[in-house]
Design a protein around this motif. Structure first.
Motif, short mmCIF file in Angstrom:
data_model
loop_
_atom_site.label_atom_id
_atom_site.label_comp_id
_atom_site.label_asym_id
_atom_site.label_seq_id
_atom_site.Cartn_x
_atom_site.Cartn_y
_atom_site.Cartn_z
N GLY A 1 0.81 -1.22 0.00
CA GLY A 1 0.00 0.00 0.00
C GLY A 1 0.84 1.26 0.00
O GLY A 1 0.58 2.21 -0.76
N HIS A 2 1.87 1.29 0.85
CA HIS A 2 2.76 2.45 0.88
C HIS A 2 3.57 2.56 -0.42
O HIS A 2 3.84 3.67 -0.90
N ASN A 3 3.95 1.41 -0.96
CA ASN A 3 4.68 1.43 -2.23
C ASN A 3 3.82 2.00 -3.37
O ASN A 3 4.32 2.70 -4.25
N TRP A 4 2.54 1.67 -3.34
CA TRP A 4 1.63 2.20 -4.36
C TRP A 4 1.56 3.73 -4.26
O TRP A 4 1.57 4.43 -5.28
N GLU A 5 1.49 4.23 -3.04
CA GLU A 5 1.47 5.68 -2.86
C GLU A 5 2.73 6.31 -3.46
O GLU A 5 2.66 7.33 -4.16
N ALA A 6 3.88 5.68 -3.20
CA ALA A 6 5.14 6.21 -3.73
C ALA A 6 5.17 6.15 -5.25
O ALA A 6 5.69 7.06 -5.92
N CYS A 7 4.59 5.09 -5.81
CA CYS A 7 4.56 4.94 -7.27
C CYS A 7 3.73 6.04 -7.92
O CYS A 7 4.16 6.68 -8.89
#
Length: 458
Positions: A229-235
């Motif tokens: 989920g946090h990686n998606w935000e960063a993406c």
């Protein structure tokens, strides 16, 4: 001096006409509709009635539904009746059968009379629960939350849904009604995703302790989902930062400087979805289309997973009730003009339909557009990668699942963008490097499964 003539029905004297008094013409005054309704409630003060029940009971006396509520509201202002419905932040809405109404005894101490009136409405709701599935679920939800609060704990949405034995949609509707009907039931969101519920009788110390325990539980059992989920935000943030030209990004200093300064904390004038004072958004930027046009403000929200209408509505509520982007109008709280929400999700439910007041159904995308919300999907970002020459074997979803953290996501996205021909090799290297993370997450999942099986066997 009295003048009269026998046998005359009228007489004129100096331009004034006098008529004979007919004594039998006056009868008993007719009782008004308001008096009929008030007398009915007073004579049946041991019960609570839905407004439709009152209209049905008095229809032979000419009472209609509109007569009931107009009379009841006047009596309510005088403190003679107690009216109950679903409670929202700024208004009250009726049950399916109308508002629930009962008499308040003016001869008793006010607090005692009110308490008795509330108990009568509780009894009426309990009786209705046997025939109304929604009311039955609402009462079950209240019992579950109170029971959990007695144990100084929080209860999750998933637990409530399993207890109710209904669909997610039905559980959502029942929870919404329960929170409206019982203001002492509270919601709190952990990590801005996971919803938990408690009763207001839970002390602040016990609440904080329960939140810490649940957060630790989530970190252990849902570690992979949190990471992705946090990686998606960063993406998403990488794409926004990369391709938004001519924009002015807002920044904000955060405690400890551990959070990206371009993530913005909004201040709420009322609680929204368990967030009492603040809510975070991922980016805020302004674009001025022309020299004589007003700037447009974009607010970005990112969510991993399947997004539904309730998620879009939650985002709208945050914008509406924030000090930064909301404004009070004669029509109620609204989002300021020139503010556009951008909701980025890995996927949206394509089958979900939104029913409007006129009973027409529209898609979630159409609904979001009407609410001035732009929807961004993973496929939109993958299209950008394809245009750059990145093969279809490499997608933003795979990148989010492969990377260790947000920093690595940004590094990998930048490297793939600059070297699209090597993108498969880059992704493979990342997956090989992070095997220990995947192994640890799998171990946690297995441990959780064993614990769950052990509890069920007990």
């Amino acid at each position: 001096l009295y003048l009269y003539r026998l046998g005359k029905r009228s007489v004129s004297i100096r331009g004034l006409r006098f008529v004979r008094f007919e004594g039998g013409g006056i009868g008993k005054r007719r009782e008004s509709k308001a008096e009929i309704i008030r007398r009915f409630l007073e004579q049946n003060s041991e019960r609570a009635f839905y407004s439709t029940e009152i209209a049905e009971a008095l229809k032979d006396k000419g009472i209609e539904q509109r007569d009931v509520m107009s009379t009841v509201r006047r009596a309510e202002r005088k403190g003679l009746v107690y009216v109950r419905g679903y409670m929202t932040h700024d208004r009250q809405t009726p049950f399916k059968e109308g508002y629930l109404i009962t008499w308040i005894d003016p001869d008793k101490p006010r607090e005692q009379a009110l308490e008795e009136a509330i108990q009568r409405t509780e009894k009426a709701l309990a009786e209705k629960a046997s025939t109304s599935p929604i009311i039955e679920r609402v009462r079950m939800i209240r019992d579950i939350i109170i029971e959990t609060t007695k144990l100084r704990d929080l209860v999750s949405f998933d637990f409530i849904q399993n207890k109710l034995g209904c669909t997610e949609y039905e559980a959502e509707g029942a929870l919404k009604r329960a929170l409206q009907l019982y203001p002492d039931l509270k919601e709190v969101k952990l990590f801005n995703i996971y919803r938990y519920y408690y009763h207001s009788s839970l002390s602040k110390e016990d609440l904080n302790a329960a939140i810490i325990m649940k957060e630790n539980y989530i970190r252990e059992t849902k570690g992979r989902l949190n990471r992705i989920g946090h990686n998606w935000e960063a993406c998403v943030e990488w794409f926004i930062d990369k391709f938004t030209t001519g924009a002015s990004f807002r920044t904000q200093s955060h405690r400890g400087n551990r959070m990206d300064p371009r993530r913005i904390t909004l201040h709420l004038v009322r609680s929204v979805g368990g967030r009492k004072y603040n809510a975070e958004v991922d980016r805020v930027w302004e674009v001025t289309p022309g020299i004589f046009t007003q700037p447009i403000t974009y607010v970005l929200e990112c969510k991993w997973g399947l997004i539904r209408k309730k998620d879009v509505d939650d985002f709208l509520e945050v914008l509406r009730w924030s000090k930064e982007f909301g404004v009070d109008t004669p029509e109620g709280r609204q989002i300021k003009q020139g503010v556009i929400g951008v909701f980025a999700s890995s996927s949206f439910n394509p089958r979900e339909k939104v029913r409007l007041r006129d009973e027409t159904e529209i898609s979630l995308a159409t609904y979001a557009s009407r609410m001035n919300i732009q929807l961004l999907k993973a496929s939109d970002f993958n299209k950008k990668l394809r245009e750059r020459g990145v093969p279809k074997e490499v997608s933003v979803q795979k990148i989010c699942k492969a990377c260790r953290d947000e920093r690595e996501v940004r590094e990998v996205m930048e490297e793939i963008w600059e070297n699209p021909g090597r993108s498969k090799e880059i992704l493979t290297q990342v997956m090989e490097k992070n095997k220990d993370i995947y192994k640890f997450e799998k171990l946690l999942e297995e441990r959780r499964s064993k614990r769950t099986r052990g509890q069920s066997n007990e």
